[in-house]
Design an enzyme around this catalytic site. Structure first.
Site, PDB file in Angstrom:
ATOM      1  N   ARG A   1       0.803  -1.214   0.000  1.00  0.00           N
ATOM      2  CA  ARG A   1       0.000   0.000   0.000  1.00  0.00           C
ATOM      3  C   ARG A   1       0.845   1.278   0.000  1.00  0.00           C
ATOM      4  NH1 ARG A   1      -5.398   0.282   2.666  1.00  0.00           N
ATOM      5  NH2 ARG A   1      -5.326  -1.964   2.372  1.00  0.00           N
ATOM      6  N   THR A   2       1.690   1.423   0.978  1.00  0.00           N
ATOM      7  CA  THR A   2       2.488   2.649   1.073  1.00  0.00           C
ATOM      8  C   THR A   2       3.466   2.738  -0.099  1.00  0.00           C
ATOM      9  OG1 THR A   2       2.318   2.499   3.463  1.00  0.00           O
ATOM     10  CG2 THR A   2       3.975   3.987   2.615  1.00  0.00           C
TER      11      THR A   2
ATOM     12  N   LYS B   1      23.912 -11.444   6.509  1.00  0.00           N
ATOM     13  CA  LYS B   1      25.156 -11.985   5.960  1.00  0.00           C
ATOM     14  C   LYS B   1      26.337 -11.038   6.111  1.00  0.00           C
ATOM     15  CE  LYS B   1      22.508 -14.677   2.652  1.00  0.00           C
ATOM     16  NZ  LYS B   1      21.594 -14.088   1.675  1.00  0.00           N
TER      17      LYS B   1
ATOM     18  N   ARG C   1      11.175   2.344   4.318  1.00  0.00           N
ATOM     19  CA  ARG C   1      10.342   1.678   5.327  1.00  0.00           C
ATOM     20  C   ARG C   1      11.243   0.653   6.005  1.00  0.00           C
ATOM     21  NH1 ARG C   1       4.964  -0.428   6.116  1.00  0.00           N
ATOM     22  NH2 ARG C   1       4.417   1.748   5.790  1.00  0.00           N
TER      23      ARG C   1
ATOM     24  N   HIS D   1       5.394   7.536  11.230  1.00  0.00           N
ATOM     25  CA  HIS D   1       4.966   7.278   9.856  1.00  0.00           C
ATOM     26  C   HIS D   1       4.376   8.604   9.376  1.00  0.00           C
ATOM     27  CE1 HIS D   1       3.595   5.547   6.286  1.00  0.00           C
ATOM     28  NE2 HIS D   1       2.869   4.539   6.723  1.00  0.00           N
TER      29      HIS D   1
END
Ligand SMILES: [Zn+2]
Lengths: 308, 425
Positions: A59-60, A87, A109, A137
């Site tokens: 969505r975002t 890693k 994000r 956010h």
């Protein structure tokens, strides 16, 4: 009118009232573009926007991608999971690599609070926080505010209740900072286990009583409940949560007749919100999605003014 | 022979304070007198300067064996010397841990080769520091550990802790407790409260410390064993220890410079150099800790020197390792926060950084004695210095005190009879 000076947009706690208003005003003019048959302007032509998502969020990410494309920017989407980082490559290594590709804006994000802040300190490109851990956010809160302003004509003086898992919600934090800076009265409501410590120092009222939160509210912003919280004993069951805090037609009887129902999505139907409410006449959930693009266009535009 | 003229000696263990000359021959102090006139190969003018017994750190992490990229016995020795320490007690959370005689011997052997300062290992309470099965405490003691601790981990099982304390009594061996209820602190990254809520970082409630302090004090009451509480960070813990001491429980305690100089707000902006366990608390805790140091509830200032590489700190806050290096800054921070502010005197500083740690772990050190190897520092309190990354000699640079200006420049360090730091001209 203020000018935008920041390189990045990391959170609303850092912004002034005037800066928030500036974003909302810009979003207003960008929204008009979304309504045109040809939804594209040349504002960011030649700029590269990287969408860097360490957590799945269709969505975002889609919203940012459309926003960037409508401004004619080139976009690259990178989905990484934190397991590929184990890693030995650190977040900084990964980001340095991306920066070496000479990008202008990084939309990030990440599941770790503060990850975009680390990034912003490391790179010259502008960084937009698309959600970091339990921290902020900002674009979600901006689109919530944009939607409220569009529907109610103002924000100042409104009573807004945020309901649900306040403790772990970045949406709640950004909304609290943004709304209170613009003069709204914010109430947070949820079980005490989902209210953060030190809440008394936040500029909000707290109630555990859902009726109290609904009663005089102009807006109910209902947060998604994360199913895994139940495992940490923050509440006994989804059923009990829904009984106490799920917004259904029965509880809405206490609401003002012109209440707005908002939700940042994705919805757990029947848990924090009943289908009748989510799809009902008070709901502006889909308009939030539409407005998200305009708000993100505004943010991309403003930070690009600063980025080389 | 080395003759040190006119320094102001602060040696509370010998109740000696004032201007004295000190004469050293063959590494040993042979005279301490008001005025010594004698030809010496080397003359050090210490007028206007302070002479303190070499500092003793009873809580540091030297990472050898196992994490030699973070610190080694050698680099740790130098970091200690730069900070005025001539004796270090290193915690057993190495890889492998100091839970058997072999590792204890390794540390003694390696340090004998280095030969700069004394390093005494602290043994683990439980095998692999898992909190389940006791180590061979008697064997560890014979091999030379000066205390036992699972530091970094809390012995969560109260029965195991009880038996460890009870059993150690027979060797009069000190048990050092890292007090943390890990069910309460689990996953926490910083002190729980308004600041952690703003930052969206999982909090560690102060009760994670105080619950375990209360438990261990009760176990000390039950077992009559000698208990030492490591790195006290909360005002409630200070109060619990104060009461326990009044009731005659055999408890001592320590704190670290960062717990009386930095509060949780220093983390704002996600400063990983301020990520430490127990976490930095509030201004109120700082005041209570200072009061505890003043009235003697807190006996010792230790460093909890916990080196970590840039790679482990320059990362997301939740990924970053816990810990702060402290050997090079401990004296300066203590001078700045406690002595300059007149909370304690310089003599009390020596008690808390030399005399009491020596007494508590039971080592015959901490005073400047005739016939003993020279082991002291010469400190210029008229000078100050700036903490700079490039000048840190520890292998790791994870300090929250970068760019702080600290009082007191250490001009000379004598350790084990040798001048290990000083002007060579
Ligand atoms: Zn510890």
């Amino acid at each position: 009118m203020v000018n935008w000076t920041g390189k990045d947009l990391l959170g609303l706690e850092d912004l002034s009232k005037e800066e928030i208003e500036l974003i909302l005003e810009r979003a207003d003019s960008f929204k008009e573009i979304s309504l045109r048959p040809i939804k594209k302007v040349p504002t960011l032509r030649g700029k590269t926007v990287v969408l860097f998502f360490f957590e799945p969020s269709t969505r975002t990410r889609t919203s940012f991608e459309l926003a960037a494309k409508r401004l004619s920017a080139d976009t690259v989407s990178i989905s990484a999971n934190t397991s590929s980082m184990v890693k030995g490559e650190t977040l900084k290594d990964t980001v340095k690599n991306i920066e070496a590709m000479k990008v202008d804006i990084i939309v990030m994000r990440h599941s770790a609070s503060g990850a975009p802040h680390l990034l912003a300190k490391t790179v010259e490109a502008s960084v937009i926080n698309a959600g970091d851990g339990c921290h902020e956010h900002p674009t979600q809160a901006l689109l919530d505010m944009f939607t409220i302003k569009e529907k109610k004509g103002k924000i100042s003086g409104l009573k807004i209740s945020i309901i649900g898992d306040i403790a772990h919600s970045r949406v709640a934090r950004s909304n609290i900072w943004g709304l209170t800076k613009l003069g709204a009265e914010v109430t947070v409501c949820g079980p005490p286990t989902l209210i953060p410590q030190g809440i008394e120092k936040f500029p909000v009222k707290v109630t555990y009583d859902i009726k109290e939160a609904i009663k005089d509210a102009d807006v109910l912003n209902i947060l998604r409940i994360q199913l895994e919280r139940q495992k940490s004993n923050l509440f006994p069951s989804l059923r009990e949560y829904a009984l106490n805090f799920g917004i259904d037609l029965e509880k809405l009887k206490f609401a003002k007749p012109d209440v707005l129902i908002m939700h940042p999505g994705p919805i757990n139907r029947g848990v924090e919100i009943s289908p009748e409410v989510a799809d009902g006449p008070y709901s502006v959930i889909l308009e939030q999605v539409t407005n998200g693009i305009a708000v993100r266009m505004a943010v991309l535009y403003l930070v690009s003014q600063k980025s080389k | 022979m080395v003759l040190i003229k006119g320094g102001y000696l602060v040696d509370p263990g010998n109740k000696r304070e004032g201007v004295f000359d000190i004469l050293i021959a063959d590494g040993k102090v042979i005279k301490i007198e008001k005025e010594i006139n004698q030809d010496a190969e080397r003359l050090i003018n210490a007028q206007g300067k302070f002479i303190l017994p070499g500092l003793i750190d009873m809580h540091c992490h030297l990472r050898e064996p196992g994490r030699e990229d973070e610190e080694t016995l050698l680099s740790g020795s130098w970091a200690g010397i730069r900070g005025g320490f001539t004796t270090l007690c290193c915690m057993p959370n190495t890889q492998p841990p100091i839970d058997n005689q072999g590792v204890v011997e390794y540390i003694y052997n390696e340090n004998r080769k280095i030969g700069l300062i004394d390093i005494f290992p602290i043994g683990a309470i439980t095998k692999n520091r898992e909190g389940k099965e006791l180590t061979e405490i008697g064997e560890l003691k014979r091999a030379g550990v000066v205390a036992i601790s699972d530091d970094g981990n809390c012995v969560m099982d109260s029965e195991v802790m009880r038996r460890a304390m009870e059993y150690s009594k027979m060797f009069d061996l000190l048990v050092i407790s890292h007090c943390e209820d890990i069910n309460l602190s689990c996953g926490g990254l910083m002190n729980e409260g308004y600041i952690s809520s703003i930052l969206g970082l999982k909090g560690i409630p102060r009760q994670a410390e105080t619950i375990m302090v209360a438990r261990d004090l009760e176990l000390a009451r039950l077992t009559q064993a000698r208990l030492h509480i490591a790195h006290v960070s909360t005002k409630e813990a200070v109060e619990l220890i104060r009461q326990a001491k009044k009731e005659g429980i055999k408890v001592t305690s320590e704190t670290c410079p960062h717990y009386f100089s930095l509060n949780e707000e220093t983390i704002l902006g996600y400063n990983t150099n301020c990520k430490v366990n127990p976490p930095l608390r509030t201004q109120e805790d700082i005041e209570a800790i200072k009061e505890g140091l003043r009235d003697g509830t807190i006996d010792v200032i230790a460093t909890d020197h916990a080196p970590h590489t840039d790679f482990e700190k320059d990362t997301e806050f939740e990924q970053a390792s816990f810990g702060i290096i402290g050997l090079e800054t401990a004296l300066g921070i203590t001078l700045k926060e406690l002595v300059e502010t007149k909370i304690i005197t310089l003599s009390q500083l020596v008690e808390r950084m030399v005399l009491y740690p020596a007494k508590i772990v039971g080592m015959e050190k901490g005073t400047i004695d005739i016939g003993e190897p020279a082991e002291f520092i010469i400190l210029d309190l008229h000078k100050s210095w700036k903490v700079e990354k490039e000048k840190i000699v520890s292998k790791s640079k994870n300090t929250p005190f970068l760019n702080w200006t600290l009082p007191g420049v250490i001009e000379y360090v004598f350790a084990k009879g040798k001048m290990v730091l000083g002007n060579t001209n």
